[in-house]
Motif scaffolding. Structure first.
Motif, short mmCIF file in Angstrom:
data_model
loop_
_atom_site.label_atom_id
_atom_site.label_comp_id
_atom_site.label_asym_id
_atom_site.label_seq_id
_atom_site.Cartn_x
_atom_site.Cartn_y
_atom_site.Cartn_z
N ASN A 146 0.83 -1.22 0.00
CA ASN A 146 0.00 0.00 0.00
C ASN A 146 0.86 1.26 0.00
OD1 ASN A 146 -2.34 -1.50 0.03
ND2 ASN A 146 -2.53 -1.44 2.25
N ILE A 147 1.92 1.27 0.80
CA ILE A 147 2.81 2.43 0.85
C ILE A 147 3.46 2.64 -0.51
CG2 ILE A 147 4.94 3.33 1.86
CD1 ILE A 147 4.16 1.82 4.45
N HIS A 148 3.91 1.54 -1.13
CA HIS A 148 4.55 1.65 -2.44
C HIS A 148 3.58 2.16 -3.50
CE1 HIS A 148 7.40 0.91 -5.62
NE2 HIS A 148 6.45 0.26 -6.28
N ARG A 149 2.36 1.66 -3.50
CA ARG A 149 1.36 2.10 -4.47
C ARG A 149 1.07 3.59 -4.30
NH1 ARG A 149 -2.37 -1.38 -3.45
NH2 ARG A 149 -3.49 -0.07 -1.98
N ASP A 150 0.93 4.05 -3.07
CA ASP A 150 0.69 5.48 -2.83
C ASP A 150 1.87 6.32 -3.30
OD1 ASP A 150 -1.75 4.84 -1.74
OD2 ASP A 150 -1.06 4.99 0.34
N TRP A 151 3.09 5.82 -3.07
CA TRP A 151 4.29 6.52 -3.50
C TRP A 151 4.34 6.65 -5.01
CZ3 TRP A 151 8.95 3.85 -5.40
CH2 TRP A 151 10.03 4.70 -5.59
N VAL A 152 3.98 5.58 -5.72
CA VAL A 152 3.96 5.61 -7.19
C VAL A 152 2.94 6.64 -7.66
CG1 VAL A 152 3.32 4.28 -9.24
CG2 VAL A 152 4.82 3.28 -7.51
N HIS A 153 1.77 6.67 -7.06
CA HIS A 153 0.74 7.63 -7.47
C HIS A 153 1.19 9.08 -7.19
CE1 HIS A 153 -2.05 4.61 -8.66
NE2 HIS A 153 -2.24 4.14 -7.43
N ARG A 154 1.87 9.29 -6.07
CA ARG A 154 2.37 10.65 -5.77
C ARG A 154 3.41 11.08 -6.79
NH1 ARG A 154 2.67 8.76 -0.54
NH2 ARG A 154 4.93 8.79 -0.62
N GLN A 155 4.29 10.15 -7.19
CA GLN A 155 5.30 10.47 -8.20
C GLN A 155 4.64 10.82 -9.53
OE1 GLN A 155 9.42 8.44 -7.95
NE2 GLN A 155 7.89 6.83 -7.93
N GLN A 156 3.65 10.05 -9.92
CA GLN A 156 2.97 10.31 -11.19
C GLN A 156 2.22 11.63 -11.14
OE1 GLN A 156 0.76 6.68 -11.64
NE2 GLN A 156 2.40 5.69 -12.79
N ALA A 157 1.62 11.94 -10.00
CA ALA A 157 0.88 13.21 -9.87
C ALA A 157 1.84 14.40 -9.91
CB ALA A 157 0.07 13.22 -8.58
N ALA A 158 3.01 14.25 -9.28
CA ALA A 158 3.98 15.34 -9.26
C ALA A 158 4.81 15.40 -10.54
CB ALA A 158 4.91 15.19 -8.06
N CYS A 159 4.75 14.32 -11.32
CA CYS A 159 5.47 14.22 -12.59
C CYS A 159 6.98 14.35 -12.38
CB CYS A 159 4.96 15.27 -13.57
SG CYS A 159 5.21 14.77 -15.28
N ARG A 160 7.48 13.74 -11.30
CA ARG A 160 8.92 13.71 -11.03
C ARG A 160 9.22 12.53 -10.11
NH1 ARG A 160 10.29 16.08 -5.91
NH2 ARG A 160 8.46 16.96 -4.95
N HIS A 161 10.46 12.08 -10.16
CA HIS A 161 10.88 10.99 -9.28
C HIS A 161 11.06 11.53 -7.86
CE1 HIS A 161 11.35 7.87 -12.23
NE2 HIS A 161 11.91 8.75 -13.04
#
Length: 123
Positions: free
Chosen positions: A24-39
């Protein structure tokens, strides 16, 4: 003795829950990266939860073995011949599979392919 007997199934269940929480933490992290459009750097909570799973699983086995030895010395019977020992014994049996799950989650957390998500078209 009661606390030790109850620790085994509780540690087994909480270990699986922490491994699930890593996902769950990893999935949320991936979504935050995609929303911010940066690693972004990986969250520390993911690594803590990944280590907590195997630690809880191994601690359940250690406590079960110590309880079995204590019951054998004190009462002269096998662990599953007492109610508390039976609870611990039944609680530790699924731990064989859960420790493998927790170790694979820990491995996946540190694996190089775990670097993040594909950000897609951020232009």
């Amino acid at each position: 003795m009661v606390l030790a007997a109850l620790w085994v199934p509780v540690a087994t269940i909480v270990g699986v829950v922490t491994s699930w929480q890593v996902q769950n933490i990893h999935r949320d992290w991936v979504h935050r990266q995609q929303a911010a459009c940066r690693h972004m750097p990986a969250p520390k909570a993911e690594f803590i939860a990944a280590w907590a799973g195997p630690a809880l699983g191994v601690s359940a086995v250690v406590v079960c073995v110590m309880l079995a030895r204590w019951i054998r010395r004190r009462y002269g019977v096998r662990m599953w011949e007492t109610k508390r020992g039976l609870v611990a014994f039944v609680g530790v049996l699924p731990n064989v599979v859960t420790i493998l799950l927790e170790l694979s989650t820990l491995y996946a957390t540190y694996h190089p392919l775990h670097t993040g998500s594909i950000l897609g078209d951020c232009g």
